[in-house]
Design a protein around this motif. Structure first.
Motif, PDB file in Angstrom:
ATOM      1  N   LEU A   1      30.488  41.262  -0.647  1.00 58.97           N
ATOM      2  CA  LEU A   1      31.504  41.403  -1.691  1.00 58.97           C
ATOM      3  C   LEU A   1      31.485  40.202  -2.618  1.00 58.97           C
ATOM      4  CD1 LEU A   1      33.876  42.996  -2.863  1.00 58.97           C
ATOM      5  CD2 LEU A   1      35.371  41.817  -1.237  1.00 58.97           C
ATOM      6  N   ARG A   2      31.342  39.021  -2.060  1.00 56.57           N
ATOM      7  CA  ARG A   2      31.239  37.817  -2.877  1.00 56.57           C
ATOM      8  C   ARG A   2      30.078  37.918  -3.861  1.00 56.57           C
ATOM      9  NH1 ARG A   2      26.911  34.618  -4.058  1.00 56.57           N
ATOM     10  NH2 ARG A   2      27.666  32.672  -4.942  1.00 56.57           N
ATOM     11  N   ASP A   3      28.921  38.361  -3.379  1.00 58.60           N
ATOM     12  CA  ASP A   3      27.739  38.468  -4.240  1.00 58.60           C
ATOM     13  C   ASP A   3      27.967  39.461  -5.372  1.00 58.60           C
ATOM     14  OD1 ASP A   3      26.578  36.701  -2.470  1.00 58.60           O
ATOM     15  OD2 ASP A   3      25.328  38.212  -1.480  1.00 58.60           O
ATOM     16  N   ARG A   4      28.598  40.578  -5.071  1.00 60.13           N
ATOM     17  CA  ARG A   4      28.837  41.608  -6.093  1.00 60.13           C
ATOM     18  C   ARG A   4      29.817  41.126  -7.152  1.00 60.13           C
ATOM     19  NH1 ARG A   4      30.823  46.516  -2.884  1.00 60.13           N
ATOM     20  NH2 ARG A   4      31.387  47.147  -4.985  1.00 60.13           N
ATOM     21  N   ILE A   5      30.864  40.434  -6.731  1.00 58.99           N
ATOM     22  CA  ILE A   5      31.848  39.955  -7.698  1.00 58.99           C
ATOM     23  C   ILE A   5      31.240  38.892  -8.602  1.00 58.99           C
ATOM     24  CG2 ILE A   5      34.017  38.688  -7.936  1.00 58.99           C
ATOM     25  CD1 ILE A   5      34.982  40.177  -5.415  1.00 58.99           C
ATOM     26  N   VAL A   6      30.482  37.966  -8.034  1.00 51.32           N
ATOM     27  CA  VAL A   6      29.828  36.931  -8.836  1.00 51.32           C
ATOM     28  C   VAL A   6      28.923  37.580  -9.883  1.00 51.32           C
ATOM     29  CG1 VAL A   6      28.042  35.146  -8.729  1.00 51.32           C
ATOM     30  CG2 VAL A   6      29.993  35.048  -7.175  1.00 51.32           C
ATOM     31  N   ALA A   7      28.144  38.586  -9.494  1.00 49.57           N
ATOM     32  CA  ALA A   7      27.258  39.266 -10.444  1.00 49.57           C
ATOM     33  C   ALA A   7      28.054  39.980 -11.535  1.00 49.57           C
ATOM     34  CB  ALA A   7      26.361  40.254  -9.703  1.00 49.57           C
ATOM     35  N   ALA A   8      29.153  40.630 -11.161  1.00 50.05           N
ATOM     36  CA  ALA A   8      29.963  41.351 -12.145  1.00 50.05           C
ATOM     37  C   ALA A   8      30.620  40.393 -13.132  1.00 50.05           C
ATOM     38  CB  ALA A   8      31.024  42.182 -11.423  1.00 50.05           C
TER      39      ALA A   8
ATOM     40  N   ARG B   1      32.914  32.024 -21.508  1.00 47.53           N
ATOM     41  CA  ARG B   1      33.445  32.786 -22.637  1.00 47.53           C
ATOM     42  C   ARG B   1      34.727  33.521 -22.262  1.00 47.53           C
ATOM     43  NH1 ARG B   1      27.736  35.762 -24.350  1.00 47.53           N
ATOM     44  NH2 ARG B   1      26.862  34.029 -25.582  1.00 47.53           N
ATOM     45  N   VAL B   2      34.763  34.059 -21.068  1.00 48.92           N
ATOM     46  CA  VAL B   2      35.884  34.886 -20.600  1.00 48.92           C
ATOM     47  C   VAL B   2      36.718  34.120 -19.581  1.00 48.92           C
ATOM     48  CG1 VAL B   2      36.523  37.072 -19.502  1.00 48.92           C
ATOM     49  CG2 VAL B   2      34.511  36.965 -21.000  1.00 48.92           C
ATOM     50  N   PHE B   3      36.047  33.412 -18.677  1.00 43.01           N
ATOM     51  CA  PHE B   3      36.723  32.685 -17.605  1.00 43.01           C
ATOM     52  C   PHE B   3      36.762  31.200 -17.955  1.00 43.01           C
ATOM     53  CE2 PHE B   3      34.688  36.387 -15.694  1.00 43.01           C
ATOM     54  CZ  PHE B   3      35.723  36.956 -14.976  1.00 43.01           C
ATOM     55  N   GLU B   4      37.967  30.650 -18.045  1.00 41.78           N
ATOM     56  CA  GLU B   4      38.066  29.201 -18.228  1.00 41.78           C
ATOM     57  C   GLU B   4      37.728  28.482 -16.920  1.00 41.78           C
ATOM     58  OE1 GLU B   4      40.999  25.908 -20.315  1.00 41.78           O
ATOM     59  OE2 GLU B   4      41.647  27.984 -20.119  1.00 41.78           O
ATOM     60  N   LYS B   5      38.137  29.087 -15.810  1.00 43.20           N
ATOM     61  CA  LYS B   5      37.711  28.619 -14.491  1.00 43.20           C
ATOM     62  C   LYS B   5      37.892  29.767 -13.510  1.00 43.20           C
ATOM     63  CE  LYS B   5      38.703  25.371 -10.735  1.00 43.20           C
ATOM     64  NZ  LYS B   5      39.696  24.426 -10.179  1.00 43.20           N
ATOM     65  N   VAL B   6      36.876  30.004 -12.707  1.00 41.94           N
ATOM     66  CA  VAL B   6      36.989  31.029 -11.666  1.00 41.94           C
ATOM     67  C   VAL B   6      36.207  30.552 -10.457  1.00 41.94           C
ATOM     68  CG1 VAL B   6      35.064  32.323 -12.706  1.00 41.94           C
ATOM     69  CG2 VAL B   6      36.544  33.437 -11.029  1.00 41.94           C
ATOM     70  N   GLY B   7      36.788  30.739  -9.289  1.00 39.10           N
ATOM     71  CA  GLY B   7      36.121  30.415  -8.035  1.00 39.10           C
ATOM     72  C   GLY B   7      36.048  31.639  -7.152  1.00 39.10           C
ATOM     73  N   VAL B   8      34.904  31.834  -6.522  1.00 38.48           N
ATOM     74  CA  VAL B   8      34.717  32.927  -5.564  1.00 38.48           C
ATOM     75  C   VAL B   8      34.083  32.306  -4.322  1.00 38.48           C
ATOM     76  CG1 VAL B   8      33.780  35.232  -5.145  1.00 38.48           C
ATOM     77  CG2 VAL B   8      34.277  34.510  -7.496  1.00 38.48           C
ATOM     78  N   ASN B   9      34.869  32.110  -3.304  1.00 35.31           N
ATOM     79  CA  ASN B   9      34.408  31.420  -2.099  1.00 35.31           C
ATOM     80  C   ASN B   9      34.226  32.394  -0.946  1.00 35.31           C
ATOM     81  OD1 ASN B   9      34.653  29.073  -3.540  1.00 35.31           O
ATOM     82  ND2 ASN B   9      36.374  28.269  -2.375  1.00 35.31           N
ATOM     83  N   TRP B  10      33.201  32.126  -0.146  1.00 35.46           N
ATOM     84  CA  TRP B  10      32.990  32.856   1.110  1.00 35.46           C
ATOM     85  C   TRP B  10      32.830  31.836   2.228  1.00 35.46           C
ATOM     86  CZ3 TRP B  10      28.720  32.247   4.309  1.00 35.46           C
ATOM     87  CH2 TRP B  10      28.677  33.097   5.424  1.00 35.46           C
TER      88      TRP B  10
END
Length: 286
Positions: free
Chosen positions: A17-24, A64-73
């Protein structure tokens, strides 16, 4: 109750799920406003103190869209400290005082958006195991600084569709839990427009509880991506930006004072940078 196969299955799903969200999210960056380069995640392995396990911290800044986003596993294990044991015993976790070993895996996501009309969002799903018990927890909630009713409706409708096949009362019960959990007592207000939240989920059927947690994870992108795409080009003013920064201050207060995951991560020695990736890049207090 070792549950080795189940633990491996859950950890692998959270990683997928982490990999898919990062790609999206990176694909959305490619389609965002052209005034900045498309953002990309910086990925860093993390380690948990002197015990075992670690994970991946993926953070994108200045996109461009995200000023800051973290996706941790993460997938971690070790021995719970006394404070964590006492907190879990108070919640009714069986046998925690007899054997304080634990294992936990999950995905944790927080996105702070560049456009003030694009809502910030949080999502987390996890599995926790001790020799005496196992459970799932998590949820997702939307945090707009400028609420747009149609966006709130879409987010909640998508979550209801995910919940309903798993329990006729799941959406209403877990929505009410989110309304209670994501509340800032010292401000007397919610931190956003809610979502769903659940913890200590163990019906006795591991496959059913994992299937529900899987559905919550699957629902995240359909619930959030259309909102981010719809709002990323919307014109905004200095007053809108001011409102965004003030709202981020509320978000930071909540995460530092009340959030259960933040407290657990810091108390059990996980990488502090990974635990605190949820904090916004800029915030303001007045």
């Amino acid at each position: 109750m070792q549950m080795q196969a189940e633990r491996e299955q859950a950890a692998a799903w959270f990683r997928t799920l982490r990999d898919r969200i990062v790609a999206a999210f990176e694909a959305l960056e490619d389609d965002g406003p052209r005034d900045l380069p498309a953002g990309r995640f910086e990925v860093k392995p993390t380690q948990r103190g002197e015990d075992g396990g670690g994970g991946l911290m993926s953070v994108m800044r200045g996109g461009r869209v995200f000023e800051k986003v973290g996706v941790n596993w993460s997938a971690v294990h070790g021995t719970l400290g006394l404070a964590a044991q006492q907190a879990m015993a108070a919640r009714g976790v069986p046998g925690i005082g007899d054997d304080p070993r634990f294992w936990a895996s999950g995905i944790s996501l927080v996105a702070h958006m560049r456009n003030p009309y694009a809502p910030a969002v949080h999502m987390n799903t996890r599995m926790f195991w001790t020799p005496g018990a196992w459970w799932f927890g998590g949820g997702t909630d939307l945090n707009p600084c400028l609420e747009l009713p149609e966006d709130t409706q879409h987010f909640h409708d998508t979550l209801r569709l995910a919940c309903d096949p798993h329990g006729p009362d799941y959406y209403d019960r877990f929505k009410a839990w989110a309304d209670e959990y994501f509340f800032i007592p010292h401000r007397g207000r919610a931190r956003g427009v809610g979502g769903i939240f659940y913890d200590d989920l163990n019906t006795g059927d591991w496959q059913a509880d994992f299937a529900f947690t899987h559905a919550v994870g699957e629902a995240f992108l359909p619930a959030f991506l259309p909102l981010a795409r719809r709002r990323m080009d919307q014109p905004w003013t200095d007053a809108d930006r001011e409102a965004q920064l003030i709202h981020r201050g509320l978000y930071a207060e909540y995460n530092l004072v009340y959030d259960r995951g933040t407290k657990f991560g810091l108390a059990t020695g996980h990488d502090a940078e990974a635990v605190l990736m949820s904090l916004p890049p800029l915030a303001k207090w007045v």
